[in-house]
Scaffold this motif. Structure first.
Motif, PDB file in Angstrom:
ATOM      1  N   ARG A  40     -35.663 -15.781 -55.074  1.00 13.95           N
ATOM      2  CA  ARG A  40     -34.643 -15.650 -54.021  1.00 13.95           C
ATOM      3  C   ARG A  40     -34.590 -14.242 -53.441  1.00 13.95           C
ATOM      4  NH1 ARG A  40     -34.692 -20.376 -57.001  1.00 13.95           N
ATOM      5  NH2 ARG A  40     -32.768 -21.592 -56.803  1.00 13.95           N
ATOM      6  N   ALA A  41     -34.588 -13.242 -54.309  1.00 14.59           N
ATOM      7  CA  ALA A  41     -34.395 -11.858 -53.849  1.00 14.59           C
ATOM      8  C   ALA A  41     -35.610 -11.409 -53.038  1.00 14.59           C
ATOM      9  CB  ALA A  41     -34.189 -10.941 -55.051  1.00 14.59           C
ATOM     10  N   THR A  42     -35.369 -10.467 -52.131  1.00 12.78           N
ATOM     11  CA  THR A  42     -36.483  -9.947 -51.337  1.00 12.78           C
ATOM     12  C   THR A  42     -36.859  -8.526 -51.754  1.00 12.78           C
ATOM     13  OG1 THR A  42     -34.877  -9.283 -49.665  1.00 12.78           O
ATOM     14  CG2 THR A  42     -36.023 -11.369 -49.309  1.00 12.78           C
ATOM     15  N   GLN A  43     -35.938  -7.808 -52.383  1.00 17.72           N
ATOM     16  CA  GLN A  43     -36.224  -6.433 -52.806  1.00 17.72           C
ATOM     17  C   GLN A  43     -36.865  -6.491 -54.211  1.00 17.72           C
ATOM     18  OE1 GLN A  43     -34.794  -4.190 -55.187  1.00 17.72           O
ATOM     19  NE2 GLN A  43     -35.842  -2.436 -54.277  1.00 17.72           N
ATOM     20  N   PRO A  44     -37.993  -5.787 -54.420  1.00 18.19           N
ATOM     21  CA  PRO A  44     -38.739  -5.956 -55.666  1.00 18.19           C
ATOM     22  C   PRO A  44     -37.946  -5.731 -56.958  1.00 18.19           C
ATOM     23  CG  PRO A  44     -40.087  -4.802 -54.075  1.00 18.19           C
ATOM     24  CD  PRO A  44     -38.730  -4.945 -53.458  1.00 18.19           C
ATOM     25  N   TYR A  45     -37.106  -4.701 -57.019  1.00 21.95           N
ATOM     26  CA  TYR A  45     -36.352  -4.486 -58.257  1.00 21.95           C
ATOM     27  C   TYR A  45     -35.316  -5.591 -58.476  1.00 21.95           C
ATOM     28  CZ  TYR A  45     -38.515  -0.013 -59.263  1.00 21.95           C
ATOM     29  OH  TYR A  45     -39.432   0.958 -59.588  1.00 21.95           O
ATOM     30  N   LEU A  46     -34.764  -6.112 -57.389  1.00 20.10           N
ATOM     31  CA  LEU A  46     -33.843  -7.252 -57.529  1.00 20.10           C
ATOM     32  C   LEU A  46     -34.615  -8.510 -57.943  1.00 20.10           C
ATOM     33  CD1 LEU A  46     -31.485  -6.660 -54.468  1.00 20.10           C
ATOM     34  CD2 LEU A  46     -30.919  -6.415 -56.890  1.00 20.10           C
ATOM     35  N   GLN A  47     -35.858  -8.621 -57.470  1.00 23.12           N
ATOM     36  CA  GLN A  47     -36.700  -9.748 -57.904  1.00 23.12           C
ATOM     37  C   GLN A  47     -36.961  -9.664 -59.408  1.00 23.12           C
ATOM     38  OE1 GLN A  47     -40.150  -9.332 -55.337  1.00 23.12           O
ATOM     39  NE2 GLN A  47     -39.253 -10.656 -53.763  1.00 23.12           N
TER      40      GLN A  47
ATOM     41  N   MET B 133     -38.582   4.913 -62.111  1.00 23.07           N
ATOM     42  CA  MET B 133     -38.553   3.444 -62.216  1.00 23.07           C
ATOM     43  C   MET B 133     -37.378   2.994 -63.068  1.00 23.07           C
ATOM     44  SD  MET B 133     -42.565   2.410 -62.590  1.00 23.07           S
ATOM     45  CE  MET B 133     -42.318   0.651 -62.391  1.00 23.07           C
ATOM     46  N   LEU B 134     -37.148   3.689 -64.174  1.00 23.16           N
ATOM     47  CA  LEU B 134     -36.031   3.309 -65.055  1.00 23.16           C
ATOM     48  C   LEU B 134     -34.693   3.448 -64.344  1.00 23.16           C
ATOM     49  CD1 LEU B 134     -37.148   4.894 -68.442  1.00 23.16           C
ATOM     50  CD2 LEU B 134     -37.128   2.475 -67.816  1.00 23.16           C
ATOM     51  N   SER B 135     -34.565   4.477 -63.515  1.00 24.69           N
ATOM     52  CA  SER B 135     -33.272   4.622 -62.847  1.00 24.69           C
ATOM     53  C   SER B 135     -33.097   3.544 -61.776  1.00 24.69           C
ATOM     54  CB  SER B 135     -33.080   6.039 -62.306  1.00 24.69           C
ATOM     55  OG  SER B 135     -33.718   6.189 -61.086  1.00 24.69           O
ATOM     56  N   ARG B 136     -34.189   3.134 -61.135  1.00 17.85           N
ATOM     57  CA  ARG B 136     -34.092   2.014 -60.175  1.00 17.85           C
ATOM     58  C   ARG B 136     -33.688   0.720 -60.895  1.00 17.85           C
ATOM     59  NH1 ARG B 136     -36.977   2.272 -55.423  1.00 17.85           N
ATOM     60  NH2 ARG B 136     -35.775   0.421 -54.871  1.00 17.85           N
TER      61      ARG B 136
END
Ligand SMILES: [Zn+2]
Length: 255
Positions: free
Chosen positions: A162-169, A238-241
């Motif tokens: 569903r998500a489009t942003q990679p970290y949300l994916q 990356m960890l903070s994202r």
């Protein structure tokens, strides 16, 4: 064969998949051929990978149930977390491990899944037929935004992302499949998808830039591509994202 009427109610998010001419989540359909309930709901737009339970007159049934005159079906979405190692009526042959196959349309998930230690395969430009074959042969969960691909019979487990942003994916996949950690962070080669190994710094000094030689003591290498890895600013970023999107990265996970 004579035609007959069946009634289907799509619950929760499943109504989102219904094709435009069938927007109502409660449908009465006329059918005149023998088709399984799976064939019928997929013809309406819903991929089988999104379905977690099918009730016929209130009783759980599997994908192969053939509707009869006036039968009533309730189609429910998968209720996360979906544990692919547990048998269910719809998917009675569980898998031993969690491994992913990433479609081109969500390809940035590949590196992110590997960064949390998960096995994620991606083949750039692969045809749908090949992806279905690999998913079946290697028992991999297909992650995709291609609804038609997810309907393929060879795809046992999959997820329409569903998500489009990679970290949300990434957050979506970890939550949906119940992979809440602890994660083997930065334990896998970003390029080759295999675990990396510690390597003595003294043996690779000639491959390090002066500043790396000075500030980095713990190094890893990939047994396949020989690339060197260490936990530098890129890992911290990356960890903070990940933390920003609510992924639970606890300090003891960080090597
Ligand atoms: Zn490698």
């Amino acid at each position: 064969m004579e035609s007959f009427v069946l009634h289907i109610v799509f619950h929760g998010e499943l109504s989102w998949f219904l094709s435009r001419r069938n927007l109502e989540p409660e449908l009465s359909l006329v059918r005149d051929r023998r088709a399984s309930i799976k064939d019928i709901f997929e013809s309406l737009g819903v991929p089988h990978t999104e379905v977690g339970q099918i009730l016929c007159e209130g009783t759980p049934v599997d994908f192969h149930r053939i509707p009869t005159q006036d039968s009533r079906f309730d189609i429910h979405p998968v209720a996360p977390p979906l544990d692919v190692t547990c048998p269910t009526l719809l998917r009675p042959d569980p898998w031993k491990s969690v491994r992913f196959l990433v479609d081109d349309n969500v390809s940035r998930l590949t590196g992110l899944l590997r960064s949390v230690g998960l096995d994620a395969k991606h083949i750039k430009g692969a045809a749908d037929t090949d992806l279905a074959d690999i998913a079946e042969a290697q028992r991999r969960i297909l992650l995709s935004r291609d609804i038609e691909l997810l309907k393929r019979k060879k795809i046992l487990f999959g997820r329409f992302i569903r998500a489009t942003q990679p970290y949300l994916q990434l957050k979506e996949v970890l939550t949906f499949f119940g992979l809440e950690g602890p994660y083997a962070l930065f334990s896998r080669c970003f390029l080759c998808n295999i675990p990396i190994r510690p390597i003595p710094k003294a043996t690779v000094l000639h491959r390090l830039k002066p500043e790396t030689r000075q500030y980095v003591d713990t190094l890893y290498t990939c047994p396949s591509c020989q690339k060197l890895f260490w936990h530098g600013p890129h890992c911290k970023a990356m960890l903070s994202r990940m933390a920003e999107v609510g992924i639970n990265i606890t300090p003891h996970n960080v090597a």
